[in-house]
Structures are given as C-alpha cells and as structure tokens.
Design a protein around this motif. Sequence first.
Motif, short mmCIF file in Angstrom:
data_model
loop_
_atom_site.label_atom_id
_atom_site.label_comp_id
_atom_site.label_asym_id
_atom_site.label_seq_id
_atom_site.Cartn_x
_atom_site.Cartn_y
_atom_site.Cartn_z
N ILE A 198 46.32 33.46 51.42
CA ILE A 198 47.21 34.34 52.17
C ILE A 198 46.62 34.46 53.58
N PRO A 199 47.42 34.83 54.57
CA PRO A 199 46.96 34.81 55.96
C PRO A 199 45.71 35.64 56.25
N THR A 200 45.50 36.73 55.53
CA THR A 200 44.30 37.53 55.78
C THR A 200 43.28 37.35 54.66
N GLY A 201 43.39 36.26 53.92
CA GLY A 201 42.54 36.05 52.76
C GLY A 201 41.48 34.99 52.96
N PHE A 202 41.26 34.19 51.93
CA PHE A 202 40.16 33.22 51.95
C PHE A 202 40.59 31.90 51.32
N CYS A 203 39.78 30.88 51.58
CA CYS A 203 39.98 29.54 51.00
C CYS A 203 38.96 29.26 49.91
N GLY A 204 37.84 29.93 49.95
CA GLY A 204 36.79 29.76 48.95
C GLY A 204 35.68 30.76 49.20
N TYR A 205 34.76 30.87 48.28
CA TYR A 205 33.63 31.77 48.44
C TYR A 205 32.48 31.35 47.54
N HIS A 206 31.31 31.91 47.78
CA HIS A 206 30.16 31.63 46.91
C HIS A 206 29.39 32.91 46.67
N GLY A 207 28.52 32.88 45.69
CA GLY A 207 27.70 34.04 45.41
C GLY A 207 26.75 33.80 44.26
N PRO A 208 25.82 34.72 44.05
CA PRO A 208 24.93 34.67 42.89
C PRO A 208 25.50 35.54 41.77
N SER A 209 25.31 35.14 40.53
CA SER A 209 25.78 35.93 39.41
C SER A 209 24.65 36.20 38.43
N GLN A 210 24.55 37.45 38.02
CA GLN A 210 23.58 37.83 37.00
C GLN A 210 24.22 37.99 35.63
N SER A 211 25.52 37.70 35.55
CA SER A 211 26.24 37.88 34.29
C SER A 211 26.62 36.56 33.62
N ILE A 212 26.61 35.45 34.35
CA ILE A 212 27.00 34.17 33.75
C ILE A 212 26.03 33.77 32.65
N VAL A 213 24.76 33.83 32.93
CA VAL A 213 23.70 33.54 31.94
C VAL A 213 22.72 34.70 31.95
N SER A 214 22.55 35.36 30.83
CA SER A 214 21.66 36.50 30.75
C SER A 214 20.23 36.12 31.13
N GLY A 215 19.66 36.88 32.06
CA GLY A 215 18.28 36.65 32.46
C GLY A 215 18.11 35.65 33.59
N ASP A 216 19.18 35.00 34.02
CA ASP A 216 19.12 34.02 35.11
C ASP A 216 20.08 34.44 36.23
N ILE A 217 19.78 33.97 37.42
CA ILE A 217 20.71 34.13 38.54
C ILE A 217 21.36 32.77 38.77
#
Length: 341
Positions: A198-217
């Motif tokens: 959308i015009p005020t939105g985004f095309c992609g993003y990145h980040g770290p997750s602590q919930s995808i695998v327990s105990g890992d980032i």
Amino acid sequence: MKNPKFQTVQPFQKNVMDAVAYRVKEMSMKNRILGIVIAVCFACCAFAQDSAPAHALRTFNKNLPPTTNCNGTPCDINYHGGIVFEDAPTVYIIYYGDWRAGDKSIIDYYFEHLSGTSQEKINTTYSDNTNRFITGTLKHSTKNDYHDNYSLGKSIRDAQIQEIVANAIKNKHLPADPNGIYFVLTYKDVLDPDGFCIPTGFCGYHGPSQSIVSGDIIKYAMVGDPDQCRSLCDASQVIGDKGTPNNNHAADGTVNIMWHEFSESSSDPKISLDTAWSGNFCGESGDCCAWLFGTLKLGSNGAHYTNTIGSKNFLTQEMLQLKTTSRSGNVPAECENVYLK
C-alpha cells in the motif's frame, strides 16, 4: 539510541486504514458496499493487534523521493554496539504460494552467485565491537529452499510469517540455524494487513525472532511479491522500465528487495534486541540507499540493470558503504553499486 527504520512512516492504524481504502477503491461499484462493511470489520480487528513490523523497506512514493543526503553525496550511519554476521550466513528461502519454477530459478541464481562479488563486498565494511567484519561470503543452494503451499492461508501478518518459518523447521524441511537468514517470499495473491503493497506501507522487512526456535535468536525476513504492486515495490517499474533484466517482474523485483533485507540482516541482525548499525538520520544500511540505483546499464533486452551476478543481470538498489573502519560517532558512508576503495 535504537532507531527502528520504519519509524518515520505513519503508525500502524494509519496503514490499516490506508490498506482498507486502497483495497476498496479497486472494487467494482456493485461490490463496494459489501467491501466497506468487510473493511470496517477488518480495521476494527486490526487495531487490536500488535504494531506493524518496524524494520521495513518502505514502498516507493514518487511524491516522497529518496533522501538527498545519501543521493550522490556522503552521509553517515552510527554503530550501537550490537554484533554483525561474523560468519558467512546461509540463506534459506521459503516460497509461500504459487511461485513458478522460472521465478525460483532467477531468485536462487542470484543468491547462489552473490558470495564474494564486488556487490556483496560493500557489506564487508561493517564490523562490531569484537573487531570482526562481515566476511562478504554466504551460502545458498536449492536444497536450502522449501515450498509452502498456503499452509496459513492468503492473509498473513508478521506472527504468521514467523510461524511459517517455525513450521518449516519443526517439520524438518529446513534446519534450525542461528547463523542463517530465513526469507519468506509471499506470492502475489497473498495479502499482509500490516501494510504490504500500500502507498504508506512496505515491500519487505527483517528482524530477529526469539519465538521461532526456543532458546535461539533466528533471523528472518518477509518479502512480498512486487508483482502485486509494481509501481510501489518493483524496481524496474520505479525507474520507468516496462521490462526487467530477466524478463520477470516478480523475480527481478523480489531480488532487489531481498538484497536490501539481506544486507541489513548482515550488518544489523538483532535490530531492536541488540542493534548494531543504524543511522539517526536514514535508518539501516539499505534504508539510506532505498530506491537509489546509481549507474544504470542497458541490457540487450532493453531493460536497465545495475549489477551482473554470475552471468545474469540484476537491477538492485545501491547499498551504504562505510568509508572508514571507525565505529565511533557519525561514521561517513556513501551509496554504491559495487565496492569502491
């Protein structure tokens, strides 16, 4: 200070209402009333959700051109004490939806051949407080791919993006790799109510997750198919080309967004948890050069490109190259297509 790169764009609630208006506007008149009712329900539910992803490549806006501070002139970025990718990361790609074999072959080719190139060498100018630098190498092959056939439907937001990665790992389709970057590429029929396309939105993003695998980032990224909104997220359309370097808007446009998010994941893998490189003015390394393409070359098919990776041409944004090894204060940098001494 921490500087989430999407902070200058309107808040999530504004994005939601823009998304509502954008989708409803595209409906036929006979569906407009039903669309408004559905949209209002959607918006009310959306307001109860967490805020939109913070570390995003904003959509192109012809009325809000890229910052001139990094457009052909030196600018700067700041180091905040976090780590960079000190070892060559493995790139994992989850193709979510009906991506075609031709799409995949172009995207995979880019990451199979990016390692050690003069383009990727730009990222080697970033280091951390252990005095280790990004290596400029990476690993990827088609065995690092997984195809997800709409397991969570066609309307997904960040929580589902992380769930898609978690499920791929849990079900042994991909390994659990803290030294990896997991891309979820959503096909053009997949909507993201948080603001994709959308015009005020985004095309992609990145980040770290602590919930995808327990105990890992786990480092992950979402990249939407720019074929859904070429004027907002497709690099070739942005520069005014009708075609693309490899005659594929979906794949070529996706590569550009992935290059942006891959580079930022390399120099700022734990943003907000343990921020490394992020500028007080323009954001992360890719943000400072977003939608800036530098020197354009004309391909034999009439489409412009910036970089040749392997034997294929690609149109990818410039990336911020540091001009000193210092990590103190405002570190000078310039947007480049390839590493320059």
